[in-house]
Design a protein around this motif. Structure first.
Motif, PDB file in Angstrom:
ATOM      1  N   GLY A   1       0.801  -1.217   0.000  1.00 18.28           N
ATOM      2  CA  GLY A   1       0.000   0.000   0.000  1.00 18.28           C
ATOM      3  C   GLY A   1       0.831   1.264   0.000  1.00 18.28           C
TER       4      GLY A   1
ATOM      5  N   PHE B   1      -1.727   4.144   1.691  1.00 20.14           N
ATOM      6  CA  PHE B   1      -2.813   3.448   2.364  1.00 20.14           C
ATOM      7  C   PHE B   1      -2.389   2.973   3.751  1.00 20.14           C
TER       8      PHE B   1
ATOM      9  N   SER C   1      -5.001   2.021   6.005  1.00 22.46           N
ATOM     10  CA  SER C   1      -6.137   1.249   6.525  1.00 22.46           C
ATOM     11  C   SER C   1      -6.889   0.652   5.345  1.00 22.46           C
TER      12      SER C   1
ATOM     13  N   GLU D   1      -9.503  -0.057   2.430  1.00 25.99           N
ATOM     14  CA  GLU D   1     -10.167   0.913   1.571  1.00 25.99           C
ATOM     15  C   GLU D   1     -11.261   0.243   0.745  1.00 25.99           C
TER      16      GLU D   1
ATOM     17  N   THR E   1     -12.662   1.352  -5.450  1.00 30.58           N
ATOM     18  CA  THR E   1     -13.274   2.061  -6.571  1.00 30.58           C
ATOM     19  C   THR E   1     -12.284   2.031  -7.730  1.00 30.58           C
TER      20      THR E   1
ATOM     21  N   ILE F   1      -9.201   3.820  -6.641  1.00 37.36           N
ATOM     22  CA  ILE F   1      -8.340   3.052  -5.732  1.00 37.36           C
ATOM     23  C   ILE F   1      -7.532   2.030  -6.522  1.00 37.36           C
TER      24      ILE F   1
ATOM     25  N   VAL G   1     -13.231  -4.687  -0.803  1.00 34.74           N
ATOM     26  CA  VAL G   1     -12.389  -3.936   0.132  1.00 34.74           C
ATOM     27  C   VAL G   1     -10.947  -4.411   0.009  1.00 34.74           C
TER      28      VAL G   1
ATOM     29  N   GLY H   1      -0.240  -1.951   5.800  1.00 32.26           N
ATOM     30  CA  GLY H   1      -1.015  -0.922   6.500  1.00 32.26           C
ATOM     31  C   GLY H   1      -0.677  -0.771   7.972  1.00 32.26           C
TER      32      GLY H   1
ATOM     33  N   TYR I   1     -12.676  -6.898   8.238  1.00 27.81           N
ATOM     34  CA  TYR I   1     -12.482  -5.569   7.678  1.00 27.81           C
ATOM     35  C   TYR I   1     -13.473  -5.332   6.543  1.00 27.81           C
TER      36      TYR I   1
END
Length: 397
Positions: A96, A100, A102, A104, A107, A110, A145, A151, A392
């Protein structure tokens, strides 16, 4: 029952699980499977469901075909995506970067940002993106996700995160310590907090993720303050096939005197080094048998491995100031009782006392392996990265 689909896409494989996020850490996933040998003449899909194992061999030219075939096999057995209630899909993404910190919600933007990080993880992030794009097409109506392996280490203090090289060069090329296995380190560290029944802010711990890949982390008050892997997963501990820490000058020496290319050195350090490079095997069961048979290379490899564990343990104890607990996890950490015993031998003066009988107990859930009077508690806590990723993911559902 509401389930989360967890995908871990590698360069030539896809691991997948259907997980009930409300289950306990020790519960088996509803479905688990592996698509492997993608892009080879003959691929294989292994599916485990309802206590049975199903194997399907077929050419699998790419990730899209592999995932679709896996879903078809699941449909034939009544556990496919259209037959169960999948409320979210969690994707393991290896790198990440600094973008990043956390999980996400995925989309198009992303995905593009993850693609921009490919130079930092050229073997892993492209495969992760393939899995994301295929799964989004097959399951377009549920949240997807991304959970980043790096992270947990996003908050490393500068003293631990920065390398002592030219600032401008480092900034231009994203050179810093990122750390890996973050989902595992975070998962077991949180499980320890539950087991100790104390606020996370009061606990200092050192976590050992020891598998074929291996890393350690120093965690203060629930946040990582140091970790052994670096910009790539090559740094740190001796691993199954990776060298871990070496003098950087070795790379230049091999290029100049052995006339090795960058790719050849990369392959040497990542795939032909570590325990395998020293002893010829990277399975610790085989290594132990070789030691018992008097193989000196195996004995040397094991000593180098243990020495590096103890070196990092000592440095992290000083970094934390005081340590409440040590946690062993992953394949070697959970099952190789002799590794735990030797890594912590003779450390009674530092408050670490392993109970030999407790240490020999079978791998059957979280357990204390230190003596009752050990100032530093020592635990074995099985990791469950898939469950962590599932939890998550459903948070976005």
């Amino acid at each position: 029952m509401s389930l989360a689909l967890v995908l871990n896409s590698g360069s030539s494989s896809i691991k997948f699980q259907l997980v009930d996020p409300e289950n306990h850490a020790t519960d088996e996933p509803f479905v688990s499977g592996l698509v492997e040998q993608i892009g080879e003449d003959l691929g294989r899909i292994v599916l485990k469901f309802d206590g049975e194992k199903h194997v399907f061999d077929s050419p699998i030219p790419d990730h899209s075909v592999g995932l679709r075939l896996a879903f078809e096999l699941m449909e034939e057995r009544g556990c496919g995506p259209t037959q169960v209630d999948i409320i979210a899909v969690g994707h393991r993404v290896v790198h990440g970067g600094i973008l990043f910190s956390s999980p996400e919600l995925i989309t198009d933007e992303i995905v593009d940002m993850i693609r921009d990080l490919i130079p930092l993880a050229p073997l892993h992030n492209p495969a992760n993106i393939d899995g994301i794009e295929v799964a989004r097409k097959i399951l377009p109506n549920v949240p997807h996700v991304a959970v980043f392996d790096t992270g947990f280490f996003h908050s490393l203090p500068p003293a631990a995160a920065l390398y002592a090289i030219n600032n401008k060069v480092a900034a231009e090329h994203g050179i810093r310590r990122y750390g890996f296995h973050g989902t595992s380190h975070e998962y077991v560290s949180r499980r320890l907090v539950e087991l100790l029944d104390r606020p996370a802010e009061e606990i200092n711990q050192i976590t050992f993720h020891l598998g074929n890949g291996a890393s350690m982390s120093a965690i203060r008050g629930g946040k990582a303050v140091d970790t052994s892997m670096g910009m790539t997963p090559l740094a740190g501990l001796v691993m199954g096939t990776r060298s871990g820490d070496i003098d950087p000058g070795i790379v230049f020496h091999l290029a100049r005197t052995a006339n090795m290319s960058i790719d050849e050195i990369d392959n040497l350090l990542n795939k032909q080094s570590g325990v395998k490079g020293l002893a010829g095997v990277n399975d610790f069961r085989a290594l132990r048998e070789m030691i018992h048979e008097g193989d000196q290379d195996a004995w040397s490899a094991y000593n180098v491995y243990i020495h590096q564990l103890r070196r990092y343990l000592g440095s992290y104890m000083f970094a934390l100031g005081n340590v409440d607990a040590l946690v062993f996890t992953a394949g070697v950490g959970e099952n190789a009782t002799f590794v735990r015993a030797d890594a912590l031998a003779g450390l009674e003066m530092y408050g670490i006392k392993v109970d030999p009988e407790r240490n020999e107990l079978p791998n059957d859930g979280p357990r204390l392996i230190s003596t009752d009077d050990s100032a530093v508690k020592v635990f074995v806590i099985p990791t469950n990265e898939e469950l962590a990723i599932a939890r998550y993911a459903v948070a976005f559902a």
